[in-house]
Design a protein around this motif. Structure first.
Motif, PDB file in Angstrom:
ATOM      1  N   MET A 125       0.833  -1.197   0.000  1.00 27.83           N
ATOM      2  CA  MET A 125       0.000   0.000   0.000  1.00 27.83           C
ATOM      3  C   MET A 125       0.866   1.245   0.000  1.00 27.83           C
ATOM      4  O   MET A 125       1.818   1.355   0.763  1.00 27.83           O
ATOM      5  N   LYS A 126       0.510   2.186  -0.828  1.00 32.27           N
ATOM      6  CA  LYS A 126       1.219   3.461  -0.921  1.00 32.27           C
ATOM      7  C   LYS A 126       0.410   4.545  -0.199  1.00 32.27           C
ATOM      8  O   LYS A 126      -0.736   4.344   0.170  1.00 32.27           O
ATOM      9  N   LEU A 156       4.252   2.670   3.256  1.00 32.45           N
ATOM     10  CA  LEU A 156       3.786   3.956   3.760  1.00 32.45           C
ATOM     11  C   LEU A 156       4.970   4.827   4.170  1.00 32.45           C
ATOM     12  O   LEU A 156       5.911   4.356   4.809  1.00 32.45           O
ATOM     13  N   THR A 157       4.893   6.118   3.832  1.00 32.81           N
ATOM     14  CA  THR A 157       5.966   7.064   4.153  1.00 32.81           C
ATOM     15  C   THR A 157       5.460   8.096   5.160  1.00 32.81           C
ATOM     16  O   THR A 157       4.377   7.953   5.735  1.00 32.81           O
ATOM     17  N   ASN A 158       6.246   9.146   5.353  1.00 35.11           N
ATOM     18  CA  ASN A 158       5.880  10.197   6.301  1.00 35.11           C
ATOM     19  C   ASN A 158       4.500  10.779   6.032  1.00 35.11           C
ATOM     20  O   ASN A 158       3.785  11.131   6.974  1.00 35.11           O
ATOM     21  N   ASP A 159       4.106  10.905   4.771  1.00 33.27           N
ATOM     22  CA  ASP A 159       2.783  11.464   4.470  1.00 33.27           C
ATOM     23  C   ASP A 159       1.673  10.647   5.128  1.00 33.27           C
ATOM     24  O   ASP A 159       0.705  11.196   5.652  1.00 33.27           O
ATOM     25  N   SER A 160       1.808   9.329   5.128  1.00 29.55           N
ATOM     26  CA  SER A 160       0.823   8.473   5.798  1.00 29.55           C
ATOM     27  C   SER A 160       0.898   8.637   7.311  1.00 29.55           C
ATOM     28  O   SER A 160      -0.131   8.651   7.996  1.00 29.55           O
ATOM     29  N   ALA A 161       2.102   8.751   7.840  1.00 21.14           N
ATOM     30  CA  ALA A 161       2.256   8.962   9.284  1.00 21.14           C
ATOM     31  C   ALA A 161       1.592  10.267   9.707  1.00 21.14           C
ATOM     32  O   ALA A 161       0.912  10.322  10.740  1.00 21.14           O
ATOM     33  N   PHE A 162       1.757  11.322   8.909  1.00 23.43           N
ATOM     34  CA  PHE A 162       1.120  12.610   9.226  1.00 23.43           C
ATOM     35  C   PHE A 162      -0.402  12.483   9.186  1.00 23.43           C
ATOM     36  O   PHE A 162      -1.106  13.029  10.041  1.00 23.43           O
ATOM     37  N   ALA A 163      -0.931  11.752   8.199  1.00 25.51           N
ATOM     38  CA  ALA A 163      -2.384  11.568   8.089  1.00 25.51           C
ATOM     39  C   ALA A 163      -2.922  10.782   9.285  1.00 25.51           C
ATOM     40  O   ALA A 163      -3.958  11.129   9.852  1.00 25.51           O
ATOM     41  N   ILE A 218      -3.943   7.483   2.829  1.00 26.56           N
ATOM     42  CA  ILE A 218      -4.464   8.829   3.101  1.00 26.56           C
ATOM     43  C   ILE A 218      -5.947   8.909   2.756  1.00 26.56           C
ATOM     44  O   ILE A 218      -6.725   9.563   3.454  1.00 26.56           O
ATOM     45  N   HIS A 219      -6.369   8.188   1.711  1.00 20.54           N
ATOM     46  CA  HIS A 219      -7.797   8.144   1.385  1.00 20.54           C
ATOM     47  C   HIS A 219      -8.588   7.539   2.549  1.00 20.54           C
ATOM     48  O   HIS A 219      -9.635   8.055   2.934  1.00 20.54           O
ATOM     49  N   ASN A 244       7.322  -0.193   7.620  1.00 21.03           N
ATOM     50  CA  ASN A 244       6.940   0.739   6.573  1.00 21.03           C
ATOM     51  C   ASN A 244       8.133   1.643   6.289  1.00 21.03           C
ATOM     52  O   ASN A 244       9.249   1.329   6.697  1.00 21.03           O
ATOM     53  N   LEU A 245       7.928   2.732   5.608  1.00 22.12           N
ATOM     54  CA  LEU A 245       9.037   3.583   5.167  1.00 22.12           C
ATOM     55  C   LEU A 245       9.038   4.951   5.844  1.00 22.12           C
ATOM     56  O   LEU A 245       9.462   5.931   5.252  1.00 22.12           O
TER      57      LEU A 245
END
Length: 186
Positions: free
Chosen positions: A89-90, A116-123, A95-96, A143-144
């Motif tokens: 999963m990206k 998953l990267t930082n953007d997912s962690a922030f979400a 985020i969706h 994850n990443l």
């Protein structure tokens, strides 16, 4: 245990099986066929199963389109525990999920071994800080995430002390160490 475990699942079967078993509360599926056909079929089947509370899917690619179908099916059931593991999963798919209203009914999330990267962690941190959040347990190991993502999750945990269990992997920062030393919920 009112559940069903399926391995190496075919394409058309999830819709028929899930929709035909309206008392099903737990569904665990692994190593399924084509994800382009699987997620829409599963989501359509889940629309007629209003009792489903737990969904676990192992080793099946989920894209944004797959997540859109899955999230759309949440309006028809009562899922509170969601695990999507080894799905590659990206961020856009995760985020969706985090931007949907259904994320706030979840009490357990497990997204071990994805991309998953930082953007997912922030979400996810934003969800955790929301007063509507009911999350008690989350797992996002393997994850990443980078330092900023881990720190955001740790700070969110400090703000929302209703979390009972977190697993974010082998990460220790000053924020995380403060969390461990100052919280009785870890």
């Amino acid at each position: 245990f009112n559940g069903l475990k399926l391995k190496e699942f075919g394409l058309a079967k999830p819709q028929k099986l899930v929709s035909g078993n309206t008392g099903l509360q737990k569904l665990s599926i692994s190593k399924i066929g084509s994800p382009e056909l699987f997620w829409p079929a599963l989501s359509k089947g889940m629309q007629s199963n209003t009792f489903l509370k737990e969904l676990r899917v192992d080793d099946c690619l989920i894209t944004l389109k797959g997540m859109e179908k899955l999230v759309d099916s949440f309006k028809y059931n009562t899922i509170t525990k969601l695990a999507i593991l080894k799905a590659k999963m990206k961020d856009e798919a995760f985020i969706h999920l985090c931007s949907s209203e259904y994320i706030y009914r979840m009490v357990e999330l497990d997204f071990d071994t994805n991309s998953l990267t930082n953007d997912s962690a922030f979400a996810l941190a934003k969800v955790i800080c929301n007063k509507r959040c009911k999350l008690k347990k989350f797992i996002v190991t393997r994850n990443l995430f980078g330092d900023e993502g881990y720190d955001a999750l740790c700070e969110a945990f400090l703000e929302n002390m209703q979390l009972i269990s977190i697993s974010i992997g082998n990460y220790f920062s000053s924020v995380f160490l403060f969390l461990l030393l100052s919280s009785s919920n870890t």
